[in-house]
Write an enzyme that holds these catalytic residues in place. Structure first.
Site, PDB file in Angstrom:
ATOM      1  N   ASP A  13       0.826  -1.195   0.000  1.00 49.93           N
ATOM      2  CA  ASP A  13       0.000   0.000   0.000  1.00 49.93           C
ATOM      3  C   ASP A  13       0.871   1.259   0.000  1.00 49.93           C
ATOM      4  OD1 ASP A  13      -2.685   1.112   0.354  1.00 49.93           O
ATOM      5  OD2 ASP A  13      -2.029   1.724   2.342  1.00 49.93           O
ATOM      6  N   GLU A  20       1.675  -0.376  -5.037  1.00 46.25           N
ATOM      7  CA  GLU A  20       0.729   0.665  -5.407  1.00 46.25           C
ATOM      8  C   GLU A  20       1.510   1.973  -5.434  1.00 46.25           C
ATOM      9  OE1 GLU A  20      -3.180   3.123  -3.837  1.00 46.25           O
ATOM     10  OE2 GLU A  20      -1.633   2.434  -2.476  1.00 46.25           O
TER      11      GLU A  20
HETATM   12  C1  BGC Z   1      -5.446   2.340  -0.379  1.00 46.34           C
HETATM   13  C2  BGC Z   1      -6.672   3.001   0.161  1.00 46.34           C
HETATM   14  C3  BGC Z   1      -6.417   3.385   1.610  1.00 46.34           C
HETATM   15  C4  BGC Z   1      -5.124   4.168   1.762  1.00 46.34           C
HETATM   16  C5  BGC Z   1      -4.689   4.278   3.170  1.00 46.34           C
HETATM   17  C6  BGC Z   1      -4.467   3.465  -0.271  1.00 46.34           C
HETATM   18  O1  BGC Z   1      -3.609   3.800  -1.180  1.00 46.34           O
HETATM   19  O2  BGC Z   1      -5.580   1.848  -1.673  1.00 46.34           O
HETATM   20  O3  BGC Z   1      -7.789   2.200   0.038  1.00 46.34           O
HETATM   21  O4  BGC Z   1      -7.464   4.192   2.066  1.00 46.34           O
HETATM   22  O5  BGC Z   1      -4.075   3.597   1.047  1.00 46.34           O
HETATM   23  O6  BGC Z   1      -4.148   3.045   3.595  1.00 46.34           O
END
Ligand code: BGC
Ligand code: CA
Length: 569
Positions: free
Chosen positions: A201, A243
């Protein structure tokens, strides 16, 4: 050796345990329920599942606010259930990836509670503090419009703490070696319980320099290599899928020139420009995004997706492009989010038109990378805009036309199942679609089967072939002396195009015959060496580039289906 890189051609399916299948009637999905649906996923052709966070959490951001990294939230089951699940998945040849949310914890995590309560706590330096309100406290919010600042005053600590996301998600001080050691421990723990890697993440924020005095958050890319080395040592075939919605010029920093950092990244550039192309029937910016994100190490791979659990972020488009996508797919203010995106599901954005859904999916399966499906998109699920922010697209899976879509026996599902209207579970559900050969579900299953027979997409080099028509995208992949070619018409009208396959030397002859992988409608080049194709509105074609020897072999083998996949392994 290189064939071992399973993620180069995986079919990844993302889901949240909470909204997939409830086995005990308490209204909340659980691991036992998910386990009962593994045969459904295997039947669809899924080879890897990405689970959204399921660890102990106060659930203020659907589990992205973790209060214990080493526990399964009891609402979803026990450790025993989790391990049964990873085992059952493995038996079916399905790998499990889990979210790794280590940019921040929940503010209810014992580390944070300890840190705020005592300046001499060993956890104090696990977070980012400031005695005074930093000058840029009102800058850099990830959720503008909802999140007010990135620094919040903590009464007990008598200090300000940094949070890139919501105020209940204090950022971890990832530069602290003790925090890094803990991240390794978390990865090692879940690896031991049967997972094949992590969707990491918020990677750019995890590796950014953090602190009250930091003006421009610079990335500490070396950390990525350490994550990979640790994983490779513990379990050689596990991966990190990052991500990171970053500029194309920084991609190689994330992959590593030597292929020594992230194994995979989501391709946000292609994602946004793909939606622009779907909205405008102009594929030129999409082609640019594909070319710009072409460089990557041999062992690196893109994750290709349409919609995910967040908003469709259009922040990388020009203002004019973004306006075009808003107008086409999210015209109402209520459909938009965070001043940059659209919060709807795929099917309603495309007006529920199966031709356009197939086009979009066909693209996702044939753009350079590994496809990542979002649960429910395979049946064309809709959204519930009465739910706040991103939760509108996180409603329970619609299994059947039983009450609550067969998701739960409870009368109080944690989130309402979509009911009534064109996307209600009464019409849109897996049970009905299973019985109809032409349903989106059965189409998806067939297209996945064919996708597995064209490994060239995952492994090969692509070239975009000019058709002179900006509404039609033609991509050719070459790998191990095999080629495949894909044609997609983004236009609402049929188009007639002419193109040469463009192979040279010994292979030039092969280019004169295109074997259609989805129907009997093959194409033979004309005298000028060009294929002349009339492609219907929103049409798509998957071809294997085949020459005389292909036809000969087919005759020798006594015919056989023309849709034969890879010619050699
Ligand atoms: C996730 C989100 C989340 C955030 C905080 C992001 O990039 O994809 O769904 O709210 O990180 O963890
Ligand atoms: Ca349950």
């Amino acid at each position: 050796m290189i064939n071992d890189l399973w993620y180069k051609n995986a079919i990844i399916y993302s889901l949240s345990v909470a909204t997939f299948m409830d086995s005990n009637g308490d209204g909340i999905g659980d691991f036992v329920g998910l386990m009962r649906r593994l045969d459904y996923l295997q039947g669809l052709g899924v080879t890897a599942i990405w689970l959204m966070p399921f660890q102990v959490s106060p659930q203020r951001d659907d589990g992205y606010d973790i209060a214990d990294y080493y526990g399964v939230d009891p609402r979803y089951g026990t450790f025993g259930d989790f391990v049964e699940f990873t085992h059952a998945a493995k038996q079916r040849g399905i790998r499990v990836l889990i979210d790794l949310v280590v940019n921040h914890t929940s503010n209810e995590h014992p580390w944070f509670l300890d840190a705020r309560g005592d300046p001499s706590s060993k956890y104090r330096d696990w977070y980012i503090w400031s005695d005074t309100r930093p000058a840029d406290a009102n800058k850099g919010m990830v959720f503008p419009g909802v999140q007010k600042s990135t620094w919040t005053y903590e009464e007990t600590a008598k200090a300000w703490y940094f949070h890139r996301f919501y105020d209940f998600q204090p950022d971890l001080n990832t530069a602290n070696p003790a925090v890094q050691a803990e991240i390794f421990k978390i990865m090692g723990f879940w690896i031991q319980l049967g997972v094949s890697g992590f969707r990491m993440d918020a990677v750019p924020f995890v590796i950014a320099k953090k602190g009250a005095d930091v003006r421009r958050p610079t990335e500490q890319y070396a950390m990525l290599r350490e994550f990979r080395e640790f994983l490779q040592w513990r379990q050689g075939d596990s991966i990190v899928l990052g991500e990171a919605n970053v500029l194309a010029k920084n991609d190689m920093e994330y992959f590593g020139d030597a292929g020594d950092r992230l194994h995979m990244m989501f391709n946000f550039q292609v994602n946004q420009h793909l939606f622009y192309a779907l909205a405008s029937a102009d594929t030129r910016p999409l082609v640019k995004a594909m070319e710009a994100t072409k460089p990557r190490p041999v062992t690196g791979q893109w994750g290709m997706f349409l919609r995910n659990h967040d908003e469709l972020d259009l922040g990388r488009l020009t203002d004019a492009q973004r306006r075009t996508v808003f107008a086409a797919f999210g015209p109402d203010k209520d459909m938009q989010l965070y001043d940059r995106g659209i919060r709807r599901r795929l099917a309603p954005m495309l007006g529920g038109d199966q031709r356009r859904l197939e086009l979009a999916y066909s693209l996702m399966f044939t753009l350079p990378g590994t496809p990542v499906i979002r649960y429910g998109d395979e049946i064309g699920m809709g959204d519930d805009l009465s739910l706040p922010e991103r939760t509108c697209a996180r409603t329970p899976m619609q299994w059947s036309n039983e009450p609550h879509g067969g998701f739960t026996k409870s009368d109080k599902p944690l989130s309402p199942v979509i009911s009534g209207g064109p996307y209600g579970y009464e019409h849109i559900n897996a049970a009905i679609q299973r019985r109809h050969p032409d349903s989106l579900l059965n189409w998806t299953e067939r297209i996945i089967r064919m996708r597995k027979e064209v490994p060239e997409v995952g492994w090969g080099d692509f070239s975009v072939i000019d058709t002179g028509d900006r509404a039609v995208l033609v991509i050719r992949y070459d790998w191990r002396n095999n080629s495949v070619l894909f044609v997609h018409n983004f236009h609402a009208e049929p188009r007639e195009i002419a193109f040469a396959v463009g192979l040279t030397g010994d292979n030039a002859e092969h280019g004169k015959l295109l074997i259609n992988l989805l129907s009997e409608d093959h194409s033979r080049a004309g005298g000028n060496g060009k294929h002349q194709i009339v492609i219907e509105a929103y049409g798509y074609r998957w071809y294997r580039v085949g020459g005389l020897d292909y036809l000969l072999r087919r005759t020798e083998a006594g015919g056989g289906p023309a849709g034969t996949g890879a010619r050699s392994g």
